[in-house]
Write a protein that holds these residues in place. Sequence first.
Motif, PDB file in Angstrom:
ATOM      1  N   GLY A  24      27.494  -5.363 -17.523  1.00 11.81           N
ATOM      2  CA  GLY A  24      26.826  -4.514 -16.551  1.00 11.81           C
ATOM      3  C   GLY A  24      25.358  -4.883 -16.461  1.00 11.81           C
ATOM      4  N   ASP A  25      24.597  -4.015 -15.836  1.00  9.00           N
ATOM      5  CA  ASP A  25      23.169  -4.269 -15.672  1.00  9.00           C
ATOM      6  C   ASP A  25      22.428  -4.114 -16.997  1.00  9.00           C
ATOM      7  N   LEU A  26      21.358  -4.863 -17.111  1.00 15.13           N
ATOM      8  CA  LEU A  26      20.442  -4.648 -18.229  1.00 15.13           C
ATOM      9  C   LEU A  26      19.558  -3.471 -17.838  1.00 15.13           C
ATOM     10  N   LYS A  27      19.720  -2.362 -18.518  1.00 12.76           N
ATOM     11  CA  LYS A  27      18.994  -1.143 -18.175  1.00 12.76           C
ATOM     12  C   LYS A  27      17.677  -1.058 -18.938  1.00 12.76           C
ATOM     13  N   ILE A  28      16.712  -0.439 -18.323  1.00 10.75           N
ATOM     14  CA  ILE A  28      15.426  -0.195 -18.972  1.00 10.75           C
ATOM     15  C   ILE A  28      15.183   1.305 -18.970  1.00 10.75           C
ATOM     16  N   ILE A  29      15.041   1.875 -20.158  1.00  6.36           N
ATOM     17  CA  ILE A  29      14.807   3.309 -20.287  1.00  6.36           C
ATOM     18  C   ILE A  29      13.349   3.543 -20.649  1.00  6.36           C
ATOM     19  N   ASP A  30      12.709   4.363 -19.852  1.00  2.00           N
ATOM     20  CA  ASP A  30      11.324   4.733 -20.129  1.00  2.00           C
ATOM     21  C   ASP A  30      11.342   5.917 -21.092  1.00  2.00           C
ATOM     22  N   SER A  31      11.239   5.627 -22.390  1.00  2.00           N
ATOM     23  CA  SER A  31      11.432   6.642 -23.417  1.00  2.00           C
ATOM     24  C   SER A  31      10.147   7.419 -23.687  1.00  2.00           C
ATOM     25  N   LYS A  32      10.248   8.726 -23.535  1.00  2.00           N
ATOM     26  CA  LYS A  32       9.116   9.582 -23.880  1.00  2.00           C
ATOM     27  C   LYS A  32       9.018   9.752 -25.398  1.00  2.00           C
ATOM     28  N   LEU A  34       9.920   7.467 -27.756  1.00  4.69           N
ATOM     29  CA  LEU A  34       9.393   6.242 -28.357  1.00  4.69           C
ATOM     30  C   LEU A  34       8.072   5.814 -27.736  1.00  4.69           C
ATOM     31  N   LYS A  35       7.762   6.413 -26.601  1.00  5.90           N
ATOM     32  CA  LYS A  35       6.535   6.093 -25.870  1.00  5.90           C
ATOM     33  C   LYS A  35       6.476   4.622 -25.481  1.00  5.90           C
ATOM     34  N   GLU A  36       7.611   4.133 -24.990  1.00 12.05           N
ATOM     35  CA  GLU A  36       7.706   2.751 -24.534  1.00 12.05           C
ATOM     36  C   GLU A  36       8.952   2.581 -23.679  1.00 12.05           C
ATOM     37  N   LYS A  37       9.034   1.447 -23.014  1.00 13.55           N
ATOM     38  CA  LYS A  37      10.233   1.113 -22.265  1.00 13.55           C
ATOM     39  C   LYS A  37      11.161   0.308 -23.172  1.00 13.55           C
ATOM     40  N   ARG A  38      12.433   0.688 -23.161  1.00 12.75           N
ATOM     41  CA  ARG A  38      13.390   0.057 -24.066  1.00 12.75           C
ATOM     42  C   ARG A  38      14.532  -0.561 -23.265  1.00 12.75           C
ATOM     43  N   ASN A  39      14.852  -1.840 -23.567  1.00 14.70           N
ATOM     44  CA  ASN A  39      15.984  -2.518 -22.925  1.00 14.70           C
ATOM     45  C   ASN A  39      17.295  -2.079 -23.568  1.00 14.70           C
ATOM     46  N   ILE A  40      18.250  -1.809 -22.716  1.00 14.71           N
ATOM     47  CA  ILE A  40      19.582  -1.419 -23.160  1.00 14.71           C
ATOM     48  C   ILE A  40      20.600  -2.341 -22.501  1.00 14.71           C
ATOM     49  N   LYS A  41      21.508  -2.911 -23.291  1.00 14.22           N
ATOM     50  CA  LYS A  41      22.563  -3.755 -22.751  1.00 14.22           C
ATOM     51  C   LYS A  41      23.830  -2.920 -22.562  1.00 14.22           C
ATOM     52  N   VAL A  42      24.513  -3.142 -21.451  1.00 14.41           N
ATOM     53  CA  VAL A  42      25.715  -2.355 -21.154  1.00 14.41           C
ATOM     54  C   VAL A  42      26.856  -3.288 -20.757  1.00 14.41           C
ATOM     55  N   LYS A 109      12.371   9.696 -35.068  1.00 12.85           N
ATOM     56  CA  LYS A 109      12.101   9.460 -33.641  1.00 12.85           C
ATOM     57  C   LYS A 109      13.205   8.629 -32.994  1.00 12.85           C
ATOM     58  N   PHE A 110      13.658   7.624 -33.717  1.00 14.78           N
ATOM     59  CA  PHE A 110      14.714   6.771 -33.171  1.00 14.78           C
ATOM     60  C   PHE A 110      16.003   7.577 -33.004  1.00 14.78           C
ATOM     61  N   LYS A 111      16.260   8.474 -33.943  1.00 14.40           N
ATOM     62  CA  LYS A 111      17.414   9.374 -33.811  1.00 14.40           C
ATOM     63  C   LYS A 111      17.266  10.246 -32.576  1.00 14.40           C
ATOM     64  N   ASP A 112      16.073  10.775 -32.369  1.00 16.54           N
ATOM     65  CA  ASP A 112      15.836  11.624 -31.193  1.00 16.54           C
ATOM     66  C   ASP A 112      16.009  10.833 -29.902  1.00 16.54           C
ATOM     67  N   PHE A 113      15.588   9.577 -29.924  1.00 14.53           N
ATOM     68  CA  PHE A 113      15.775   8.724 -28.747  1.00 14.53           C
ATOM     69  C   PHE A 113      17.268   8.557 -28.444  1.00 14.53           C
ATOM     70  N   ILE A 114      18.068   8.268 -29.474  1.00 14.51           N
ATOM     71  CA  ILE A 114      19.505   8.064 -29.267  1.00 14.51           C
ATOM     72  C   ILE A 114      20.177   9.359 -28.819  1.00 14.51           C
ATOM     73  N   PHE A 115      19.908  10.456 -29.539  1.00 14.70           N
ATOM     74  CA  PHE A 115      20.584  11.719 -29.252  1.00 14.70           C
ATOM     75  C   PHE A 115      20.134  12.344 -27.939  1.00 14.70           C
ATOM     76  N   ASN A 116      18.836  12.363 -27.711  1.00 18.07           N
ATOM     77  CA  ASN A 116      18.281  13.173 -26.625  1.00 18.07           C
ATOM     78  C   ASN A 116      17.945  12.406 -25.357  1.00 18.07           C
ATOM     79  N   GLU A 117      17.886  11.073 -25.446  1.00 15.05           N
ATOM     80  CA  GLU A 117      17.550  10.286 -24.254  1.00 15.05           C
ATOM     81  C   GLU A 117      18.642   9.290 -23.891  1.00 15.05           C
ATOM     82  N   LEU A 118      19.033   8.460 -24.860  1.00 14.78           N
ATOM     83  CA  LEU A 118      19.970   7.389 -24.535  1.00 14.78           C
ATOM     84  C   LEU A 118      21.354   7.920 -24.164  1.00 14.78           C
ATOM     85  N   ILE A 119      21.940   8.740 -25.022  1.00 11.88           N
ATOM     86  CA  ILE A 119      23.295   9.220 -24.747  1.00 11.88           C
ATOM     87  C   ILE A 119      23.341  10.069 -23.472  1.00 11.88           C
TER      88      ILE A 119
END
Length: 435
Positions: A24-32, A34-42, A109-119
Amino acid sequence: MKYKWLLLMILLFQTINSQSQKLGDLKIIDSKVLKEKRNIKVLLPSDYSTENKYPVIYITDANYNFEIASTYLTQLIKFNAVPKTILVGITQEKRWDELDVFWKENGIKFKDFIFNELIPYINTEYSTSGFNAIIGHSDGAEYNHLLMLQENNPFRGFINISENLNTDISNGISEYFKAYKGKKLFYFIASGKYDSKYRIAAGEAIENFYKNYKNTNIIFQNKLYDADHQNLLSKSLIDGISYIFQDYRNLSNYNGFKDYVKNYKGDVESIYGFTPNENRVDVDHFFVKALDTKNLELYEYIVEYCRENKIFNFLTYDRSWHYYYMGQHSKSIQYWNKTIENFEGTSPRVFYYNFKKAIDSYSILNNPKGAIEFLEKCKKVLPEYILEFDYFIAKVSYERNVEKRKGKKSLKYCWTNYKENRYFKKEDLDKLKIK
């Protein structure tokens, strides 16, 4: 039927087959968080549709292990060993900070990113089933069990490759195994014989925690491989993915076909969040079992079920052979006669190679006249095989001393028109004598 595991293992290392899975597309998440943009592969199924729901597997360290995970998952899906699944790879540049096994600020913080933003993002962008699993290697494995202990843990599948216990959370894991009452959770640990002794010991310790309570809501395995820390990933990952999807197409869970029909779809929906389609191979497993055990009642039930659900198209020829195999010779004859009346998609050549079963059934039922009548009908419908049909008319007539006129006529035809064939030679004609 049984999976062709040898073929599967050969194919696992081939290039991703586009018919099974597509990037799929390479997604970019603007994480509040982590305070950065993170690449996600799908990775999406090739026939991905919003009309269906899909389990999701997340994998950390996607910079280096996403490719092998996508290859394994692709081939497992191709052979329908696991359901069609979405794979989400989390890329990391500061993995030591994010996969913080001491659960400090960056790890939380990384847990919060996965639980509250990524999923939530994946659930919004794609049609997900609600079943989430996560793969972690090395520190990622240890980080996984820290995620598991969180109150709002969204995962029910853990593939932990090269576990460790840098922090003493024995009581936490033990209490979790004791108290967990949620939907079925799958926990797979892979350890390597040539890995650190502390990592091997960690896997064994967690296994002992599990054995102390044997929580039936948790399905657990700790498996030891001939592997070191790095190649353990390649040797164990396919097992881990298969393990968390062990209830998909697991026919051994059911006490026969009726139990399977009644419960399988609901069980899969309850565990993995989607309703599976009818699978011809799975139905065929029970069908073959019905034939082998000569269970006529089960056979009839499966045939009717397949007809209603448009799974198999049982030709009259098929049923004639099935009944013959089960020793139901009256029914076999019934369907042989139906076949000769319409053929219903059966090729004349297939019929020719197998019609002797009908003659055998007539013989077992002591009905030689019926056999000759059947063969006469065959001659009219398939004149290209008159020679062979006449031979069997003569054979039945002479051996059973019936329909003598027809027997003599057929034998004469065979002598006059003899040619090499599948069923008899000239010396066979010499053996036929009027009793």
